[in-house]
Design a protein around this motif. Structure first.
Motif, mmCIF file in Angstrom:
data_model
loop_
_atom_site.group_PDB
_atom_site.id
_atom_site.type_symbol
_atom_site.label_atom_id
_atom_site.label_comp_id
_atom_site.label_asym_id
_atom_site.label_seq_id
_atom_site.Cartn_x
_atom_site.Cartn_y
_atom_site.Cartn_z
ATOM 1 N N ALA A 245 0.830 -1.206 0.000
ATOM 2 C CA ALA A 245 0.000 0.000 0.000
ATOM 3 C C ALA A 245 0.863 1.254 0.000
ATOM 4 O O ALA A 245 0.534 2.248 -0.674
ATOM 5 C CB ALA A 245 -0.910 -0.006 1.227
ATOM 6 N N PHE A 246 1.977 1.225 0.723
ATOM 7 C CA PHE A 246 2.889 2.373 0.747
ATOM 8 C C PHE A 246 3.465 2.621 -0.643
ATOM 9 O O PHE A 246 3.496 3.770 -1.119
ATOM 10 C CB PHE A 246 4.020 2.106 1.743
ATOM 11 C CG PHE A 246 5.064 3.183 1.793
ATOM 12 C CD1 PHE A 246 4.842 4.360 2.488
ATOM 13 C CD2 PHE A 246 6.269 3.019 1.120
ATOM 14 C CE1 PHE A 246 5.799 5.367 2.514
ATOM 15 C CE2 PHE A 246 7.236 4.009 1.135
ATOM 16 C CZ PHE A 246 6.997 5.184 1.843
ATOM 17 N N VAL A 247 3.904 1.562 -1.295
ATOM 18 C CA VAL A 247 4.495 1.699 -2.637
ATOM 19 C C VAL A 247 3.452 2.172 -3.640
ATOM 20 O O VAL A 247 3.730 3.010 -4.505
ATOM 21 C CB VAL A 247 5.106 0.352 -3.084
ATOM 22 C CG1 VAL A 247 5.535 0.411 -4.546
ATOM 23 C CG2 VAL A 247 6.300 -0.012 -2.194
ATOM 24 N N GLU A 248 2.230 1.668 -3.511
ATOM 25 C CA GLU A 248 1.162 2.002 -4.457
ATOM 26 C C GLU A 248 0.414 3.273 -4.075
ATOM 27 O O GLU A 248 -0.532 3.665 -4.755
ATOM 28 C CB GLU A 248 0.183 0.831 -4.542
ATOM 29 C CG GLU A 248 0.818 -0.447 -5.092
ATOM 30 C CD GLU A 248 -0.025 -1.684 -4.859
ATOM 31 O OE1 GLU A 248 -1.219 -1.522 -4.492
ATOM 32 O OE2 GLU A 248 0.497 -2.798 -5.029
ATOM 33 N N LYS A 249 0.841 3.903 -2.973
ATOM 34 C CA LYS A 249 0.237 5.160 -2.514
ATOM 35 C C LYS A 249 -1.278 5.034 -2.324
ATOM 36 O O LYS A 249 -2.063 5.822 -2.821
ATOM 37 C CB LYS A 249 0.570 6.314 -3.474
ATOM 38 C CG LYS A 249 2.051 6.645 -3.531
ATOM 39 C CD LYS A 249 2.315 7.804 -4.464
ATOM 40 C CE LYS A 249 3.766 8.266 -4.368
ATOM 41 N NZ LYS A 249 4.762 7.204 -4.606
ATOM 42 N N ARG A 250 -1.664 4.029 -1.536
ATOM 43 C CA ARG A 250 -3.069 3.810 -1.207
ATOM 44 C C ARG A 250 -3.183 3.435 0.261
ATOM 45 O O ARG A 250 -2.183 3.160 0.935
ATOM 46 C CB ARG A 250 -3.662 2.692 -2.068
ATOM 47 C CG ARG A 250 -2.951 1.358 -1.901
ATOM 48 C CD ARG A 250 -3.661 0.245 -2.662
ATOM 49 N NE ARG A 250 -2.918 -1.003 -2.610
ATOM 50 C CZ ARG A 250 -2.940 -1.859 -1.576
ATOM 51 N NH1 ARG A 250 -3.695 -1.594 -0.509
ATOM 52 N NH2 ARG A 250 -2.230 -2.966 -1.603
ATOM 53 N N ALA A 251 -4.409 3.442 0.752
ATOM 54 C CA ALA A 251 -4.622 3.033 2.142
ATOM 55 C C ALA A 251 -4.531 1.518 2.253
ATOM 56 O O ALA A 251 -5.068 0.790 1.414
ATOM 57 C CB ALA A 251 -5.992 3.502 2.620
#
Length: 257
Positions: A245-251
């Motif tokens: 989620a951090f890499v994909e910029k999502r929750a």
């Protein structure tokens, strides 16, 4: 017959409401046993967070001295039989505990409120270690909880004088995390409990026990515990989801696995 404890499990949050408003939610032996059983049942049913609060105008007035399980010959035996199992069960949980102190928390009610990982208090509420006012000593772990949170001087002041401590003073002393206007407390506490229930369950469980251990461990001992816990957390699906989620910029969507 009125339910002395209202238990509800919704979206992973086990809400336990002390329901003896006519007695200011004083702790009878029946209520203590009900709390312990409700915790066990809630965990077995999949609870991922616990929210403790009281019905009516009080959080908990402490032991029910005028009712069932109150004044007995050996108060220490009552503590060992009914109080200690509940408070040790709370301390040993793998899920987080939030308390919404909606009104006065007195005596053992202070211990119940502060047994939570995150204690929240209504602006009109107060804490009171009133044991000395009736010739008793703090119990149910209150001595440890207050001294570890607020320090020796504040613990002695509260225990020896038995005075009321207002909500903001409780926050300033480090006993309570946050204070809210009375009408906002329930919704704010519910939101925090649900946020925790949606969190990385394994890591949260390790964090609560890691902090408890740090209160008595040395720095090297604490770092050893941290390393072991980090190894365990690093093997979870929640960690992999958190990184993705951090890499994909999502929750992140944590599942407690």
């Amino acid at each position: 017959m009125t339910q002395i404890l209202i238990s509800s499990l919704q979206e992973g949050v086990l809400t336990l409401t002390l329901n003896r408003p006519e007695r200011l939610n004083a702790l009878s032996t029946e209520l203590l046993a009900a709390l312990t059983h409700a915790l066990d049942d809630g965990v077995a049913a999949g609870a991922r967070a616990v929210l403790l609060t009281g019905a009516g105008r009080a959080f908990c007035a402490g032991a029910d001295l005028a009712g069932s399980g109150g004044v007995v010959r050996d108060l220490g035996e009552t503590l060992a039989t009914y109080y200690h199992p509940l408070f040790l069960r709370l301390a040993g949980l793998d899920i987080p505990v939030v308390s919404a102190i909606n009104g006065p928390a007195v005596g053992a009610g202070v211990a119940l409120a502060l047994a939570a990982d995150i204690a929240l208090i209504a602006r009109s509420a107060y804490l009171q270690l009133g044991f000395v006012n009736i010739g008793l000593v703090p119990d149910a772990g209150a001595t440890w909880l207050v001294a570890k949170s607020a320090g020796r001087a504040k613990a002695l002041e509260m225990a020896l004088l038995g005075e009321q401590m207002g909500a903001q003073d409780a926050v300033d002393a480090g006993l309570v995390a946050r204070v809210f206007d009375d009408e906002a407390l329930a919704s704010e506490a519910n939101a925090i409990a649900h946020r925790l229930a949606r969190g990385p369950g394994v890591a949260i469980g390790l964090i609560r026990k890691q902090v408890a251990a740090a209160l008595t461990h040395t720095l090297p001992e604490t770092m050893t515990v941290e390393a072991a816990n980090q190894s365990a957390a690093g093997r979870t699906e929640d960690f992999r989801e958190g990184v993705a989620a951090f890499v994909e910029k999502r929750a992140p969507i944590f599942r407690g696995e």
